[in-house]
Design an enzyme around this catalytic site. Structure first.
Site, PDB file in Angstrom:
ATOM      1  N   TYR A  53       0.219   7.134   3.248  1.00 53.20           N
ATOM      2  CA  TYR A  53       0.296   6.335   1.827  1.00 53.20           C
ATOM      3  C   TYR A  53      -0.914   6.958   1.233  1.00 53.20           C
ATOM      4  CZ  TYR A  53       3.144   2.662   2.868  1.00 53.20           C
ATOM      5  OH  TYR A  53       4.160   2.358   3.326  1.00 53.20           O
ATOM      6  N   HIS A 128       7.397   5.605  11.346  1.00 51.87           N
ATOM      7  CA  HIS A 128       8.288   4.565   9.976  1.00 51.87           C
ATOM      8  C   HIS A 128       9.138   5.092   9.383  1.00 51.87           C
ATOM      9  CE1 HIS A 128       5.073   5.179   5.426  1.00 51.87           C
ATOM     10  NE2 HIS A 128       6.547   4.889   6.021  1.00 51.87           N
ATOM     11  N   SER A 208       9.433  -3.479  -0.099  1.00 52.98           N
ATOM     12  CA  SER A 208       9.463  -3.026  -1.679  1.00 52.98           C
ATOM     13  C   SER A 208      10.209  -4.704  -1.437  1.00 52.98           C
ATOM     14  CB  SER A 208      10.596  -2.600  -2.216  1.00 52.98           C
ATOM     15  OG  SER A 208       9.437  -1.426  -1.855  1.00 52.98           O
ATOM     16  N   PRO A 209       9.628  -5.671  -1.529  1.00 53.32           N
ATOM     17  CA  PRO A 209      10.070  -7.501  -1.204  1.00 53.32           C
ATOM     18  C   PRO A 209      10.764  -8.014  -2.961  1.00 53.32           C
ATOM     19  CG  PRO A 209       8.174  -7.244  -1.158  1.00 53.32           C
ATOM     20  CD  PRO A 209       8.056  -6.192  -1.630  1.00 53.32           C
ATOM     21  N   LEU A 210       9.663  -7.158  -4.333  1.00 52.80           N
ATOM     22  CA  LEU A 210       9.979  -7.393  -5.522  1.00 52.80           C
ATOM     23  C   LEU A 210      10.801  -6.270  -5.872  1.00 52.80           C
ATOM     24  CD1 LEU A 210       5.903  -8.772  -5.834  1.00 52.80           C
ATOM     25  CD2 LEU A 210       8.127 -10.052  -5.642  1.00 52.80           C
TER      26      LEU A 210
END
Ligand SMILES: NC(=O)c1ccc[n+]([C@@H]2O[C@H](COP(=O)([O-])OP(=O)(O)OC[C@H]3O[C@@H](n4cnc5c(N)ncnc54)[C@H](OP(=O)(O)O)[C@@H]3O)[C@@H](O)[C@H]2O)c1
Length: 286
Positions: A53, A128, A208-210
């Site tokens: 990241y 990952h 990315s739950p949204l």
């Protein structure tokens, strides 16, 4: 906040994803640190990061260092905070994401993450993403070695299908504690992995739950029902989305990304939002 299990520890049912603090489009560091502090104030005890990241080639581990600094600078008790990082992805600096799942690389990457996080053992270390050039068992074997060497407290995997989840758990001798896969209203195809984790008692961390909800305007009416249910409860559609995700199984721990105190505070409230069976059925059908 209600808590859920990762291995033999319990964490707040809503975690924090650090990726948007460090990749393209990131805000200034002060804002990100205030978001981490707001998360800790709200009871978040799981923070997800990764060595990959970062944005530019020369800043590997940008997010790990940022999260470590934010936690160190927090005034309160952080002894129960589990920082989850990952190895196996690289960012050469041109915006792309490349892979290296070789055992030698993963072990070196873990050592570098240990230094950046300033800990003797990483709380949760996740492989990952499978590297097609390296047999999966070899990559997971490196994670097992790290666990056996005490360099990581818990072992997890990410972006894995059911066969790989079973294979990883076997290689780890039943010590796989988490699977992190994409799952959201807009991306539901990892439901079989979620169900397998529920069956095996392994934490399932939707990434990315949204997806779909934070971009509801672009995706059109498909998610209107999330907004309808939100209106009925007087809460945000994002909260409804996270509450729907949490209701899938007691092993689910979403890790919404946030770079602002107000968004993570709003997301945390989803842990206490009760949706009726009828509402869950409507949301499932959306
Ligand atoms: N394992 C993997 O391969 C993988 C891949 C991708 C992501 N991840 C992990 O999953 C985490 C989450 O994914 P993501 O960050 O891509 O996407 P996301 O959680 O679906 O969406 C993040 C965005 O939603 C906004 N948001 C968060 N809570 C909100 C709320 N309550 N109301 C309105 N907006 C809200 C945030 O806005 P603000 O920025 O304005 O706060 C943020 O920009 C990442 O941070 C990372 O840790 C893992």
């Amino acid at each position: 906040m209600q808590t859920r299990a990762i291995g033999d520890v319990r964490v707040g049912a809503i975690g924090l994803g650090g990726m948007p603090m460090s990749i393209e489009g990131r805000p200034d560091e002060a804002r990100s640190i205030s978001a981490v502090h707001a998360a800790l104030d709200a009871g978040v005890t799981l923070i997800d990061t990764a060595d990959a990241y970062h944005r530019d080639a020369n800043e590997v581990g940008h997010n790990e260092s940022l999260i470590a600094r934010a936690v160190a600078e927090y005034g309160g008790d952080t002894s129960d905070v589990l920082i989850a990082t990952k190895g196996g992805h690289l960012r050469p600096g041109d915006g792309s994401w490349t892979l290296n799942g070789s055992p030698e690389y993963l072990k070196k990457a873990c050592d570098a993450s240990l230094k950046r996080l300033g800990v003797e053992a990483i709380g949760l270390y996740q492989f990952h993403r499978p590297d097609p050039k390296v047999p999966y068992g070899e990559s997971v074997g490196a994670i097992r070695d790290l666990l056996d060497a005490g360099k990581i407290r818990f072992a997890g995997i990410s972006n894995a299908d059911p066969d790989r989840i079973r294979q990883a758990n076997e290689i780890l001798g039943g010590r796989l504690v988490s699977v992190q896969n994409q799952f959201s209203p807009a991306f539901r195809s990892s439901e079989p992995e979620l169900e397998l984790c529920a069956e095996l008692g392994i934490a399932f961390l939707p990434w990315s739950p949204l997806g779909g909800i934070s971009k509801a305007g672009e995706l059109g009416s498909r998610f209107a029902v999330f907004a309808d249910v939100a209106g009925e409860h007087g809460v945000s559609p994002q909260q409804v989305s996270l509450a729907w995700t949490l209701a899938k199984a007691p092993v689910v721990i979403p890790i919404p990304g946030s770079t602002r105190p107000e968004t993570i505070r709003d997301s945390v409230a989803a842990a206490e939002l009760k949706l009726s069976a009828e509402e869950l059925t409507r949301l499932d059908a959306a």
